[in-house]
Design a protein around this motif. Structure first.
Motif, PDB file in Angstrom:
ATOM      1  N   ILE A  39       0.833  -1.204   0.000  1.00  0.00           N
ATOM      2  CA  ILE A  39       0.000   0.000   0.000  1.00  0.00           C
ATOM      3  C   ILE A  39       0.868   1.255   0.000  1.00  0.00           C
ATOM      4  O   ILE A  39       0.595   2.232  -0.695  1.00  0.00           O
ATOM      5  N   ARG A  40       1.961   1.221   0.770  1.00  0.00           N
ATOM      6  CA  ARG A  40       2.863   2.386   0.830  1.00  0.00           C
ATOM      7  C   ARG A  40       3.586   2.625  -0.489  1.00  0.00           C
ATOM      8  O   ARG A  40       3.999   3.744  -0.788  1.00  0.00           O
ATOM      9  N   SER A  41       3.761   1.568  -1.280  1.00  0.00           N
ATOM     10  CA  SER A  41       4.441   1.732  -2.570  1.00  0.00           C
ATOM     11  C   SER A  41       3.522   2.385  -3.610  1.00  0.00           C
ATOM     12  O   SER A  41       3.979   2.900  -4.626  1.00  0.00           O
ATOM     13  N   MET A  42       2.234   2.343  -3.344  1.00  0.00           N
ATOM     14  CA  MET A  42       1.258   2.927  -4.262  1.00  0.00           C
ATOM     15  C   MET A  42       1.218   4.455  -4.114  1.00  0.00           C
ATOM     16  O   MET A  42       1.491   4.997  -3.050  1.00  0.00           O
ATOM     17  N   SER A  43       0.855   5.133  -5.181  1.00  0.00           N
ATOM     18  CA  SER A  43       0.564   6.559  -5.082  1.00  0.00           C
ATOM     19  C   SER A  43      -0.701   6.720  -4.246  1.00  0.00           C
ATOM     20  O   SER A  43      -1.471   5.769  -4.089  1.00  0.00           O
ATOM     21  N   LYS A  44      -0.915   7.926  -3.744  1.00  0.00           N
ATOM     22  CA  LYS A  44      -2.089   8.161  -2.920  1.00  0.00           C
ATOM     23  C   LYS A  44      -3.242   8.613  -3.805  1.00  0.00           C
ATOM     24  O   LYS A  44      -3.088   9.522  -4.627  1.00  0.00           O
ATOM     25  N   ALA A  45      -4.389   7.958  -3.648  1.00  0.00           N
ATOM     26  CA  ALA A  45      -5.578   8.379  -4.405  1.00  0.00           C
ATOM     27  C   ALA A  45      -6.034   9.741  -3.892  1.00  0.00           C
ATOM     28  O   ALA A  45      -5.900  10.043  -2.705  1.00  0.00           O
ATOM     29  N   LYS A  46      -6.553  10.564  -4.796  1.00  0.00           N
ATOM     30  CA  LYS A  46      -7.013  11.895  -4.386  1.00  0.00           C
ATOM     31  C   LYS A  46      -8.121  12.367  -5.322  1.00  0.00           C
ATOM     32  O   LYS A  46      -8.436  11.705  -6.325  1.00  0.00           O
ATOM     33  N   TYR A  47      -8.684  13.523  -4.991  1.00  0.00           N
ATOM     34  CA  TYR A  47      -9.736  14.122  -5.814  1.00  0.00           C
ATOM     35  C   TYR A  47      -9.123  15.162  -6.741  1.00  0.00           C
ATOM     36  O   TYR A  47      -8.221  15.910  -6.346  1.00  0.00           O
ATOM     37  N   GLU A  99     -12.361  26.557  -9.715  1.00  0.00           N
ATOM     38  CA  GLU A  99     -13.144  26.565  -8.466  1.00  0.00           C
ATOM     39  C   GLU A  99     -13.290  25.147  -7.911  1.00  0.00           C
ATOM     40  O   GLU A  99     -13.104  24.908  -6.711  1.00  0.00           O
ATOM     41  N   TYR A 100     -13.574  24.194  -8.782  1.00  0.00           N
ATOM     42  CA  TYR A 100     -13.769  22.813  -8.319  1.00  0.00           C
ATOM     43  C   TYR A 100     -12.446  22.127  -7.983  1.00  0.00           C
ATOM     44  O   TYR A 100     -12.401  21.255  -7.123  1.00  0.00           O
ATOM     45  N   GLU A 101     -11.363  22.533  -8.646  1.00  0.00           N
ATOM     46  CA  GLU A 101     -10.059  21.965  -8.300  1.00  0.00           C
ATOM     47  C   GLU A 101      -9.663  22.371  -6.875  1.00  0.00           C
ATOM     48  O   GLU A 101      -9.111  21.565  -6.111  1.00  0.00           O
ATOM     49  N   THR A 102      -9.970  23.614  -6.502  1.00  0.00           N
ATOM     50  CA  THR A 102      -9.709  24.072  -5.125  1.00  0.00           C
ATOM     51  C   THR A 102     -10.496  23.233  -4.127  1.00  0.00           C
ATOM     52  O   THR A 102      -9.973  22.820  -3.082  1.00  0.00           O
ATOM     53  N   LYS A 103     -11.762  22.947  -4.462  1.00  0.00           N
ATOM     54  CA  LYS A 103     -12.595  22.116  -3.580  1.00  0.00           C
ATOM     55  C   LYS A 103     -12.059  20.688  -3.500  1.00  0.00           C
ATOM     56  O   LYS A 103     -12.105  20.057  -2.441  1.00  0.00           O
ATOM     57  N   CYS A 104     -11.544  20.190  -4.618  1.00  0.00           N
ATOM     58  CA  CYS A 104     -10.960  18.837  -4.635  1.00  0.00           C
ATOM     59  C   CYS A 104      -9.736  18.768  -3.733  1.00  0.00           C
ATOM     60  O   CYS A 104      -9.566  17.809  -2.963  1.00  0.00           O
ATOM     61  N   GLN A 105      -8.873  19.775  -3.824  1.00  0.00           N
ATOM     62  CA  GLN A 105      -7.663  19.798  -2.996  1.00  0.00           C
ATOM     63  C   GLN A 105      -8.019  19.843  -1.518  1.00  0.00           C
ATOM     64  O   GLN A 105      -7.414  19.139  -0.700  1.00  0.00           O
ATOM     65  N   HIS A 106      -9.010  20.661  -1.181  1.00  0.00           N
ATOM     66  CA  HIS A 106      -9.454  20.743   0.217  1.00  0.00           C
ATOM     67  C   HIS A 106      -9.987  19.394   0.695  1.00  0.00           C
ATOM     68  O   HIS A 106      -9.647  18.934   1.792  1.00  0.00           O
ATOM     69  N   SER A 107     -10.784  18.748  -0.142  1.00  0.00           N
ATOM     70  CA  SER A 107     -11.354  17.442   0.231  1.00  0.00           C
ATOM     71  C   SER A 107     -10.253  16.400   0.424  1.00  0.00           C
ATOM     72  O   SER A 107     -10.303  15.607   1.368  1.00  0.00           O
ATOM     73  N   SER A 108      -9.251  16.405  -0.453  1.00  0.00           N
ATOM     74  CA  SER A 108      -8.134  15.466  -0.322  1.00  0.00           C
ATOM     75  C   SER A 108      -7.349  15.724   0.961  1.00  0.00           C
ATOM     76  O   SER A 108      -6.952  14.789   1.666  1.00  0.00           O
TER      77      SER A 108
END
Length: 726
Positions: free
Chosen positions: A549-557, A605-614
């Motif tokens: 799991i640590r070798s994987m990239s981290k999933a995000k929005y 605008e939605y990318e900012t919301k995605c970063q906050h959610s991540s």
């Protein structure tokens, strides 16, 4: 008479680096040599002459500009200083992370200049061309990552200090007497840093909240939340607003929706769940195909944009699942009642409805708002019983009702068919390169006071996979539907794994006789799946699962869709859990907006919301991990005199990490505490080597340990080494 020896010529000290730093700190202001000398607190003639000389050299090198005779300004294009973030080590040093450098820049302790972990800073980088490793000095803290910290207060006569258990927080916090609030000696407190005077060793702060006494259960749980800036309760005005929402089911609203109330529908959730945000409906069609509905609580119907309730949900972005409680994203009136798809109740839902063939191919699809009636609520264990036995009588030992009961033949038939289809969907997914991480979850049986009575492991079975596959299908198809229209959307993305981490993992798993196939992306996926199957049930499973799991990239929005590597999907989103995840709420709103013919929304605008959610998801994950660690320490406190068989799960120069086989609790045996030999760390073999015996202590070795120390505040376990398992 012998020749008089010449005195060695004293090399003049250059002030170039310090001049660049001073000019960089005030990039728009010109300085003369006197002002620079004053900044450096130098008043001797030799130093001043050297400053004049260095200024002329820097100007000749075009690193600074002489704006008028004798006055100098940093050149705008000079790249001696950079912006980035600080990554503290546990040794009071740090690394500067900046995209412009391939390697992180080392920051010695005396060059931190009040920067703290994850702060955004401006750094002056030196030694770039001298052949030595580049180092840096913080010249400005641009933005604090956090200003609130949790720690234990030590009150003196006229002031106090708060020290934290966080190894990356290298300083305590000074509290003036008038800013102690209600704090008493030894309390766990939340403090806010207000200032850090230039010449002060510690930042100045005030006590914001007293959390309680160290070691008390509620104190430590609230301390975990406070450490990550996560709320424990809803503000009264938000609760009041939520209570006033009309949650009744109205005929006028039903008329606007697809009516699914007569279609067989049920939920399958954990036995202790209170918020049921998904349900499945099942209908056999005349053409031999199946109509399967994935019905999701219609949170966006109740959660109106621009309200204080919506603002609160956005700020939280996620529910937090601690070891003994859930801190919900939405107040209980919505999360556990109005939005929860409870049995024998009509509910508003947002649905993805598919016509699926006997071979699990999607023939047709429909998305939109619906109304449903749930006929049955199952726990995973009950659905699993039906799948395994094909029996419609749930026995008392499996039933969540406290007594045995009979399930209708229609529901049994639907459950078994959904299971068959889910298995085909899962098999297809794996063939396409998806990776299966069925990591064992550690759970605790708690008494009424929240004390751990026992440990058990949560393992995903067919019933879990049934729900998982249909949720994945809905998430995938919703994302695909919008993605192919090229409109702004909220995706759940997952990049390819970090090859360096996979190579490091290969070094470790080779000690157990396993290997990864690196020929191409598909082979990596297949070999990882084969590895997960091979280690299942073995002593090294948890270690290898964790490494994978640590070798994987981290999933995000993100609004930038790069696909989901781990699931092998070109399009993926989160649509199925709006009660506990704000991105799902955004997805519902966008989907309805686009179904109504809306044009593409503002991507930035939605990318900012995605970063906050991540970011909030990451904080919640850390809090959840800390709460499990805390409960493990608490559990082991009561087992001081017992010997445990453990597996070495990590090796460092200061000791070995050991994971106990029977309960997955992990702690450390310090190298100095291993008395059977004098051990030193061998980085090449990733092992401790005995000086006299040459015997190794390495990853995967089994040893017996006892508890040496269980520190609830630091959430830290120390073990005694007893003997090897031979």
């Amino acid at each position: 008479m012998g020749k008089r020896l010449k005195k060695p010529i004293k090399k003049e000290k250059s002030f170039s680096d310090k001049i660049i730093k001073i000019l960089s700190q005030s990039a728009n202001k010109a300085f003369n040599y006197k002002q620079i000398a004053a900044k450096l607190e130098l008043d001797d003639t030799q130093s001043r002459n050297q400053i004049i000389k260095d200024l002329k050299i820097l100007a000749a090198e075009k690193k600074i500009i002489e704006t008028e005779p004798g006055k100098y300004l940093i050149k705008a294009s000079s790249k001696e200083y950079y912006e980035g973030t600080i990554d503290m080590t546990g040794r009071k040093t740090a690394y500067f992370i900046c995209p412009e450098f391939e390697e992180d820049i080392f920051i010695p302790t005396n060059n931190l200049n009040h920067a703290l972990d994850k702060d955004t800073v401006k750094v002056y980088v030196y030694n770039k061309r001298s052949g030595r490793r580049a180092e840096g000095e913080v010249i400005e803290v641009i933005e604090r990552y956090k200003t609130d910290f949790v720690g234990v207060i030590d009150i003196q006569k006229n002031f106090a200090f708060v020290s934290t258990a966080n190894p990356k927080m290298y300083t305590d916090i000074f509290i003036p007497k008038d800013k102690l609030g209600e704090a008493e000696q030894g309390d766990v407190v939340l403090v806010h840093i207000e200032d850090w005077p230039k010449r002060a060793d510690s930042p100045f702060g005030k006590v914001v909240k007293v959390l309680g006494k160290p070691g008390e259960h509620d104190t430590e749980i609230h301390a975990i939340l406070a450490e990550y800036g996560l709320p424990a309760d809803f503000p009264i005005e938000v609760e009041t607003f939520a209570q006033k929402i009309d949650t009744s089911i109205e005929a006028s609203e039903i008329a606007k929706r697809r009516d699914m109330r007569d279609t067989l529908t049920f939920t399958i959730d954990p036995k202790d769940a209170k918020d049921f945000d998904d349900a499945l409906s099942f209908k056999k069609l005349e053409n031999g195909n199946y109509e399967i509905g994935i019905h999701i609580a219609d949170v966006s119907y109740y959660l109106e944009e621009g309200t204080i309730l919506d603002d609160e949900a956005y700020q939280r972005a996620t529910s937090v699942y601690l070891v003994d409680r859930v801190v919900p994203m939405l107040p209980e009136v919505l999360s556990n009642f109005a939005c929860s798809l409870r049995p024998q109740e009509e509910k508003y839902t947002f649905s993805a409805i598919f016509e699926i063939s006997e071979k699990a191919k999607v023939v047709d699809q429909w998305f939109g708002r619906t109304v449903i009636f749930s006929d049955q609520r199952f726990a995973y264990e009950e659905a699993q019983y039906i799948i395994e036995t094909k029996n419609n009588t749930i026995p008392v030992e499996t039933s969540i009702t406290g007594s045995s009961y009979v399930v209708s033949d229609e529901i049994v038939e639907a459950t078994l068919k959904l299971d068959q289809l889910a298995k085909i969907l899962r098999r297809n997914r794996m063939n396409e390169g998806a990776i299966s991480f069925d990591k064992v979850e550690v759970k605790f049986n708690l008494d009424q006071e929240g004390e751990p009575e026992g440990v058990y492991f949560k393992i995903a079975k067919d019933a879990n996979h049934l729900i998982e596959e249909f949720m994945l299908l809905a998430n995938r198809k919703v994302a695909e539907y919008i993605g192919k229209q090229k409109k702004t959307f909220v995706y759940r993305i997952h990049d390819e794994p970090n090859e360096d981490k996979l190579i490091a993992m290969q070094t470790v798993i080779a000690k157990f006789g396993y290997k990864i196939d690196f020929r191409n992306k598909g082979d990596i996926s297949k070999s990882l799946n084969a590895l997960m199957e091979e280690v299942s049930g073995k002593k090294e499973q948890n270690l290898i699962d964790t490494l994978a799991i640590r070798s994987m990239s981290k999933a995000k929005y993100s609004t930038d869709n790069i696909g989901h590597y781990g699931l092998a999907f070109d399009y993926y989103s989160h649509f199925t859990s709006p009660i506990r995840r704000y991105p799902d709420v955004m997805v519902h709103r966008l989907l309805q907006y686009y179904l109504d013919g809306g044009k593409s929304v503002n991507e930035e605008e939605y990318e900012t919301k995605c970063q906050h959610s991540s970011n909030m998801e990451s904080l919640a994950t850390n809090a959840e991990r800390d709460s499990i660690k805390y409960m493990q320490v608490k559990y082991m406190q009561n087992h001081n005199d017992e010997e445990f068989l453990g597996v070495i799960s990590g090796v460092t120069e200061w000791g070995i990490y050991v994971e106990i086989v029977e309960n997955k609790c992990e702690g450390m045996v310090r190298t100095r505490d291993i008395k059977e030999d004098y051990y030193t760390f061998d980085e090449r073999q990733y092992a401790l080597i005995g000086a006299n015996s040459n015997r190794l202590l390495q990853l995967g070795d089994e040893i017996y340990v006892t508890v040496k120390n269980a520190d609830l505040v630091k959430k830290q376990l120390d073990f005694n080494f007893i003997r090897r398992n031979e």
